[in-house]
Design an enzyme around this catalytic site. Sequence first.
Site, PDB file in Angstrom:
ATOM      1  N   TYR A   1      27.587  40.328   0.775  1.00  0.00           N
ATOM      2  CA  TYR A   1      28.307  39.079   1.072  1.00  0.00           C
ATOM      3  C   TYR A   1      29.777  39.189   0.640  1.00  0.00           C
ATOM      4  O   TYR A   1      30.664  38.736   1.352  1.00  0.00           O
ATOM      5  CB  TYR A   1      27.622  37.911   0.362  1.00  0.00           C
TER       6      TYR A   1
ATOM      7  N   LYS B   1      31.214  37.264   8.271  1.00  0.00           N
ATOM      8  CA  LYS B   1      31.871  38.572   8.325  1.00  0.00           C
ATOM      9  C   LYS B   1      32.912  38.741   9.429  1.00  0.00           C
ATOM     10  O   LYS B   1      33.700  39.689   9.400  1.00  0.00           O
ATOM     11  CB  LYS B   1      30.810  39.684   8.498  1.00  0.00           C
TER      12      LYS B   1
ATOM     13  N   HIS C   1      34.726  30.637  -4.726  1.00  0.00           N
ATOM     14  CA  HIS C   1      33.281  30.403  -4.843  1.00  0.00           C
ATOM     15  C   HIS C   1      32.644  31.552  -5.614  1.00  0.00           C
ATOM     16  O   HIS C   1      32.835  32.718  -5.273  1.00  0.00           O
ATOM     17  CB  HIS C   1      32.647  30.301  -3.452  1.00  0.00           C
TER      18      HIS C   1
ATOM     19  N   TYR D   1      22.979  27.782   2.655  1.00  0.00           N
ATOM     20  CA  TYR D   1      22.381  28.307   3.889  1.00  0.00           C
ATOM     21  C   TYR D   1      20.929  27.832   3.900  1.00  0.00           C
ATOM     22  O   TYR D   1      20.162  28.184   2.986  1.00  0.00           O
ATOM     23  CB  TYR D   1      22.418  29.844   3.895  1.00  0.00           C
TER      24      TYR D   1
ATOM     25  N   PRO E   1      27.794  34.485  12.893  1.00  0.00           N
ATOM     26  CA  PRO E   1      28.537  34.026  11.710  1.00  0.00           C
ATOM     27  C   PRO E   1      27.717  33.898  10.428  1.00  0.00           C
ATOM     28  O   PRO E   1      28.264  33.574   9.374  1.00  0.00           O
ATOM     29  CB  PRO E   1      29.069  32.654  12.143  1.00  0.00           C
TER      30      PRO E   1
HETATM   31  P1  RFL Z   1      40.634  35.874  18.207  1.00  0.00           P
HETATM   32  O1  RFL Z   1      40.758  34.881  17.101  1.00  0.00           O
HETATM   33  O2  RFL Z   1      39.655  35.630  19.272  1.00  0.00           O
HETATM   34  O3  RFL Z   1      42.091  36.014  18.838  1.00  0.00           O
HETATM   35  C1  RFL Z   1      42.314  36.722  20.035  1.00  0.00           C
HETATM   36  C2  RFL Z   1      43.548  36.142  20.687  1.00  0.00           C
HETATM   37  O4  RFL Z   1      43.859  36.923  21.858  1.00  0.00           O
HETATM   38  C3  RFL Z   1      44.260  36.039  22.881  1.00  0.00           C
HETATM   39  N1  RFL Z   1      44.104  36.721  24.197  1.00  0.00           N
HETATM   40  C4  RFL Z   1      45.145  37.168  24.931  1.00  0.00           C
HETATM   41  N2  RFL Z   1      46.475  37.148  24.708  1.00  0.00           N
HETATM   42  C5  RFL Z   1      47.286  37.659  25.674  1.00  0.00           C
HETATM   43  N3  RFL Z   1      46.821  38.151  26.852  1.00  0.00           N
HETATM   44  C6  RFL Z   1      45.490  38.191  27.115  1.00  0.00           C
HETATM   45  N4  RFL Z   1      45.057  38.704  28.276  1.00  0.00           N
HETATM   46  C7  RFL Z   1      44.592  37.691  26.130  1.00  0.00           C
HETATM   47  N5  RFL Z   1      43.245  37.556  26.066  1.00  0.00           N
HETATM   48  C8  RFL Z   1      42.968  36.977  24.884  1.00  0.00           C
HETATM   49  C9  RFL Z   1      43.356  34.836  22.706  1.00  0.00           C
HETATM   50  O5  RFL Z   1      43.889  33.685  23.335  1.00  0.00           O
HETATM   51  C10 RFL Z   1      43.308  34.732  21.186  1.00  0.00           C
HETATM   52  O6  RFL Z   1      44.308  33.861  20.686  1.00  0.00           O
HETATM   53  O7  RFL Z   1      40.350  37.333  17.626  1.00  0.00           O
HETATM   54  P2  RFL Z   1      40.814  38.030  16.245  1.00  0.00           P
HETATM   55  O8  RFL Z   1      42.272  37.791  16.005  1.00  0.00           O
HETATM   56  O9  RFL Z   1      40.287  39.399  16.276  1.00  0.00           O
HETATM   57  O10 RFL Z   1      40.091  37.189  15.101  1.00  0.00           O
HETATM   58  C11 RFL Z   1      38.724  37.268  14.929  1.00  0.00           C
HETATM   59  C12 RFL Z   1      38.186  35.927  14.439  1.00  0.00           C
HETATM   60  O11 RFL Z   1      38.736  34.878  15.196  1.00  0.00           O
HETATM   61  C13 RFL Z   1      36.669  35.910  14.563  1.00  0.00           C
HETATM   62  O12 RFL Z   1      36.096  37.115  14.066  1.00  0.00           O
HETATM   63  C14 RFL Z   1      35.995  34.785  13.829  1.00  0.00           C
HETATM   64  O13 RFL Z   1      36.571  33.544  14.045  1.00  0.00           O
HETATM   65  C15 RFL Z   1      34.529  34.796  14.300  1.00  0.00           C
HETATM   66  N6  RFL Z   1      33.933  33.514  14.145  1.00  0.00           N
HETATM   67  C16 RFL Z   1      33.527  33.188  12.907  1.00  0.00           C
HETATM   68  N7  RFL Z   1      33.620  34.117  11.906  1.00  0.00           N
HETATM   69  C17 RFL Z   1      33.233  33.804  10.667  1.00  0.00           C
HETATM   70  O14 RFL Z   1      33.358  34.647   9.761  1.00  0.00           O
HETATM   71  N8  RFL Z   1      32.687  32.543  10.419  1.00  0.00           N
HETATM   72  C18 RFL Z   1      32.589  31.581  11.408  1.00  0.00           C
HETATM   73  O15 RFL Z   1      32.153  30.480  11.165  1.00  0.00           O
HETATM   74  C19 RFL Z   1      33.000  31.893  12.710  1.00  0.00           C
HETATM   75  N9  RFL Z   1      32.927  30.977  13.720  1.00  0.00           N
HETATM   76  C20 RFL Z   1      33.824  32.638  15.243  1.00  0.00           C
HETATM   77  C21 RFL Z   1      33.337  31.344  14.997  1.00  0.00           C
HETATM   78  C22 RFL Z   1      34.206  33.001  16.544  1.00  0.00           C
HETATM   79  C23 RFL Z   1      34.080  32.132  17.623  1.00  0.00           C
HETATM   80  N10 RFL Z   1      34.399  32.598  18.960  1.00  0.00           N
HETATM   81  C24 RFL Z   1      35.201  33.785  19.152  1.00  0.00           C
HETATM   82  C25 RFL Z   1      33.738  32.167  20.107  1.00  0.00           C
HETATM   83  C26 RFL Z   1      33.247  30.432  16.046  1.00  0.00           C
HETATM   84  C27 RFL Z   1      33.635  30.811  17.361  1.00  0.00           C
HETATM   85  C28 RFL Z   1      33.543  29.764  18.427  1.00  0.00           C
HETATM   86  C1  PHB Z   2      32.439  28.126   7.780  1.00  0.00           C
HETATM   87  O1  PHB Z   2      32.801  27.470   6.793  1.00  0.00           O
HETATM   88  O2  PHB Z   2      32.850  27.893   8.908  1.00  0.00           O
HETATM   89  C2  PHB Z   2      31.438  29.202   7.584  1.00  0.00           C
HETATM   90  C3  PHB Z   2      31.127  29.612   6.307  1.00  0.00           C
HETATM   91  C4  PHB Z   2      30.160  30.602   6.121  1.00  0.00           C
HETATM   92  C5  PHB Z   2      29.566  31.178   7.221  1.00  0.00           C
HETATM   93  C6  PHB Z   2      29.899  30.785   8.499  1.00  0.00           C
HETATM   94  C7  PHB Z   2      30.837  29.784   8.689  1.00  0.00           C
HETATM   95  O3  PHB Z   2      28.630  32.138   7.026  1.00  0.00           O
END
Ligand code: RFL
Ligand code: PHB
Length: 421
Positions: free
Chosen positions: A392, A300, A75, A204, A296
């Site tokens: 960004y 980041k 993008h 956005y 989100p």
């Molecule tokens: P994760 O992906 O939460 O992985 C952590 C893993 O640890 C496991 N765990 C354990 N394992 C063993 N023993 C225990 N006691 C444990 N406790 C926990 C969990 O099961 C899990 O598999 O963290 P990690 O690897 O640091 O990755 C970070 C990313 O996942 C996160 O920053 C992003 O996904 C945040 N986030 C989003 N970020 C974006 O940039 N754009 C988004 O659209 C976006 N949507 C989101 C999100 C995070 C969400 N969460 C955490 C509620 C949407 C959601 C719902």
């Molecule tokens: C997504 O595609 O899930 C997404 C992209 C940009 C954002 C947040 C989520 O800022």
Amino acid sequence: MKTLTTKVAIIGAGPSGLLLGQLLAKQGIDNIIVERTSEEHVLGRIRAGILEQGFVDLLRESGCSQRLDDEGIVHHGFYISVEGRKTYIDIKNLTDGKVVTCYGQTEVTRDLMQARKDSQQMSFYSSPVTSIDNPEQGKATVYFEHQGEPYQIECDFIAGCDGFHGVSRPSIPTEIRTEYERVYPFGWLGLLADTPPVCDELIYCKHSRGFALASQRSETRSRYYLQVPNTEKVENWSDEKFWEELKRRLPEHEAQKLVTGPSLEKSIAPLRSFVCEPMQHNQLFLVGDSAHIVPPTGAKGLNLAASDVAALYQALTAYYSGQPREILNQYSEVCLRRIWNAERFSWWMTNMLHHFDGDQKFQRAFVEKMADSELEFYLQNEAGMKLIAEQYVGLPYEQIKPVPQPNASIDANIKQEKIKQ
Ligand code: RFL
Ligand code: PHB
């Protein structure tokens, strides 16, 4: 109790744990990953979609970028729509050529899991870590359960990659850690569908009914989000209701050409800003969501997890190549400088683009006006758009510095003396 030994025990098989494990394995640094849930459960979580260049480079270094290179969509910019009026943030031109890549977290995780299976390294799924022993010096121990049996891993270091609700962060004594938090009064309702995206780049949308985001996973798969109150339940949202509300918040041109279809997934994510300082204690290092959360809006979360991984990978590789233990002391400070910057950007984007409903209606109205005015100010001049674009695409990764060795500094002094003569 069964006992295993390794150099680095990694708690959590999210993107942080899997990426770190893969990078360390490539350097010949043995590690074991222990994950609480099943592989299917980890892959069932639909989360981030936009990768900064730093993340893409790290994935390439790990040897897991084949599918990303083939299928990731580059993008060059994104749109900000204010009550239907679109402004294009041309990130490529505003940042001297930097771009972001659209490739879902689920796919990153799938690629890393496959690489892990192909490697010699051990992984345990459906195996919750129950506690850790993290002495000031010497070996650390991770305790977990696997198929009803207790296990322990004796290791040099623990990487706490276990997300916001994991066991690592709470194991740092409260007198040592400080937590900073802001919980927002709304969440994002996300919907994934096999329909062509409404636009080839992200939009956005700031709207008086609430924020919306039009994103994508491929040319045939869309990801959309709607701002909802944080008391909202996903059961209250039929697919039809979601599409209707999205149409209201999108710019008119896109609303007219929106293709709807049955949802593949629908869920609500709460919005939170959170940082834990410091991110290390004795032999434990917090990585990714276990140490920090961003709303989100700035895309980041996953990207910050990757820059933590890069710093820890660099420090551990230097340590196992003969650098003194002190090389690891830089980890927390190096990570936190980048984290606070992304926290501020994500908080700012969230404040600018969302609709804040509150009890204090009077003051809220004023704050809303300030946000409208500030956003207009940024969008109406190139310097403002450049600031948004630069944040960004993400700041460059800071390097871990080698620790000066006694002999090296004597050599350097001798050199200095020689130059003076
Ligand atoms: P994760 O992906 O939460 O992985 C952590 C893993 O640890 C496991 N765990 C354990 N394992 C063993 N023993 C225990 N006691 C444990 N406790 C926990 C969990 O099961 C899990 O598999 O963290 P990690 O690897 O640091 O990755 C970070 C990313 O996942 C996160 O920053 C992003 O996904 C945040 N986030 C989003 N970020 C974006 O940039 N754009 C988004 O659209 C976006 N949507 C989101 C999100 C995070 C969400 N969460 C955490 C509620 C949407 C959601 C719902
Ligand atoms: C997504 O595609 O899930 C997404 C992209 C940009 C954002 C947040 C989520 O800022």
